[in-house]
Design a protein around this motif. Structure first.
Motif, short mmCIF file in Angstrom:
data_model
loop_
_atom_site.label_atom_id
_atom_site.label_comp_id
_atom_site.label_asym_id
_atom_site.label_seq_id
_atom_site.Cartn_x
_atom_site.Cartn_y
_atom_site.Cartn_z
N LYS A 184 -12.99 4.12 -7.25
CA LYS A 184 -14.30 4.63 -7.65
C LYS A 184 -14.43 6.14 -7.45
O LYS A 184 -15.18 6.81 -8.13
N SER A 185 -13.69 6.70 -6.49
CA SER A 185 -13.80 8.13 -6.17
C SER A 185 -12.98 8.98 -7.13
O SER A 185 -11.96 8.53 -7.64
N LEU A 225 0.82 -1.20 0.00
CA LEU A 225 0.00 0.00 0.00
C LEU A 225 0.86 1.25 0.00
O LEU A 225 1.94 1.26 0.55
N GLN A 226 0.31 2.28 -0.57
CA GLN A 226 0.96 3.58 -0.48
C GLN A 226 0.90 4.02 0.99
O GLN A 226 1.92 4.25 1.60
N ASN A 227 -0.29 4.14 1.55
CA ASN A 227 -0.46 4.35 2.99
C ASN A 227 -1.92 4.09 3.35
O ASN A 227 -2.78 3.99 2.47
N PHE A 228 -2.21 3.96 4.63
CA PHE A 228 -3.55 3.59 5.07
C PHE A 228 -4.58 4.70 4.88
O PHE A 228 -5.77 4.45 4.91
N LEU A 229 -4.14 5.94 4.71
CA LEU A 229 -5.09 7.04 4.51
C LEU A 229 -5.40 7.28 3.04
O LEU A 229 -6.39 7.93 2.73
N CYS A 230 -4.59 6.80 2.17
CA CYS A 230 -4.76 7.02 0.73
C CYS A 230 -6.12 6.45 0.28
O CYS A 230 -6.39 5.27 0.48
N TYR A 231 -6.95 7.29 -0.31
CA TYR A 231 -8.28 6.83 -0.74
C TYR A 231 -8.19 5.77 -1.82
O TYR A 231 -9.00 4.85 -1.87
N THR A 232 -7.17 5.86 -2.69
CA THR A 232 -7.06 4.85 -3.75
C THR A 232 -6.68 3.49 -3.15
O THR A 232 -7.17 2.46 -3.59
N CYS A 233 -5.83 3.52 -2.12
CA CYS A 233 -5.45 2.28 -1.45
C CYS A 233 -6.64 1.68 -0.72
O CYS A 233 -6.86 0.47 -0.75
N GLY A 240 -12.03 11.96 -3.05
CA GLY A 240 -11.19 10.97 -2.37
C GLY A 240 -10.18 11.62 -1.45
O GLY A 240 -9.97 11.17 -0.32
N SER A 241 -9.57 12.71 -1.90
CA SER A 241 -8.58 13.42 -1.08
C SER A 241 -9.23 14.04 0.15
O SER A 241 -8.66 14.02 1.24
N ILE A 242 -10.42 14.61 -0.02
CA ILE A 242 -11.14 15.20 1.11
C ILE A 242 -11.46 14.12 2.14
O ILE A 242 -11.28 14.32 3.35
N GLU A 260 -9.81 1.98 -1.47
CA GLU A 260 -10.74 1.39 -2.42
C GLU A 260 -10.18 0.13 -3.07
O GLU A 260 -10.92 -0.82 -3.35
N TYR A 261 -8.87 0.08 -3.29
CA TYR A 261 -8.24 -1.13 -3.81
C TYR A 261 -8.38 -2.27 -2.80
O TYR A 261 -8.74 -3.40 -3.16
#
Length: 164
Positions: free
Chosen positions: A85-86, A1-9, A91-93, A11-12
């Motif tokens: 999906k975001s 993972l990039q990090n636990f807060l990353c929205y793309t991570c 997603g950043s917000i 959703e993945y």
């Protein structure tokens, strides 16, 4: 993972959570997610995503460095993960809101660190390695499952039509 807060991570990993344990057991495969923050973030992240497979952390990013995973965003922003999906703004917000309302305000890892996907084993044999160029450059989960000899999963929420 990039990090636990990353929205793309997030959703993945929500889609990784849909991989049935029975599929993995049939193929004698373990599904492991590695994040780069404190272990304290594992349980809340698993609750948030529904992920029930193995998860570990590498706060010093030793595995990331050993595999040559990138820091920073690459130039190819046209790549789009099929599991995200975001849109970037929403997603950043949401990611920032989770950081601010979490038990300890932190970014849960280096926000510039990119992740990747690999198929390893048995032993130390590396069969596949994908290093993400940016936060949307995820390998489709079904590609990884196929390469590992695991049945694929329908990630859409639409019913399938089976022609008999």
């Amino acid at each position: 993972l990039q990090n636990f807060l990353c929205y793309t991570c997030k959703e993945y990993v929500e889609d990784l959570a849909k991989v049935p344990k029975a599929y993995l057991q049939e193929a004698n495969v373990r599904l492991i997610v590695i994040g780069q923050s404190s272990y304290h973030h594992i349980k809340p992240f698993c609750c948030l995503t529904g992920y029930t497979h193995e998860m570990y952390v590498d706060p010093q990013r030793e595995i990331y460095k050993m595999l040559g995973m990138k820091r920073g965003e690459g130039n190819n922003v046209s790549v789009r993960s099929p599991h995200v999906k975001s849109n970037a703004l929403l997603g950043s917000i949401r990611s920032m809101w989770r950081a601010m309302t979490g038990p300890a305000f932190d970014f849960q890892g280096d926000p510039a660190q990119q992740g990747g996907a690999l198929i390893l084993g048995p032993g130390n044999e590396l069969h596949f390695l994908h290093l993400d160029k940016n936060r949307l450059d995820h390998v489709p989960i079904n590609t990884v499952l196929e390469l590992a000899g695991v049945k694929t999963v329908n990630f859409t929420n639409q019913p399938q039509i089976i022609d008999i």
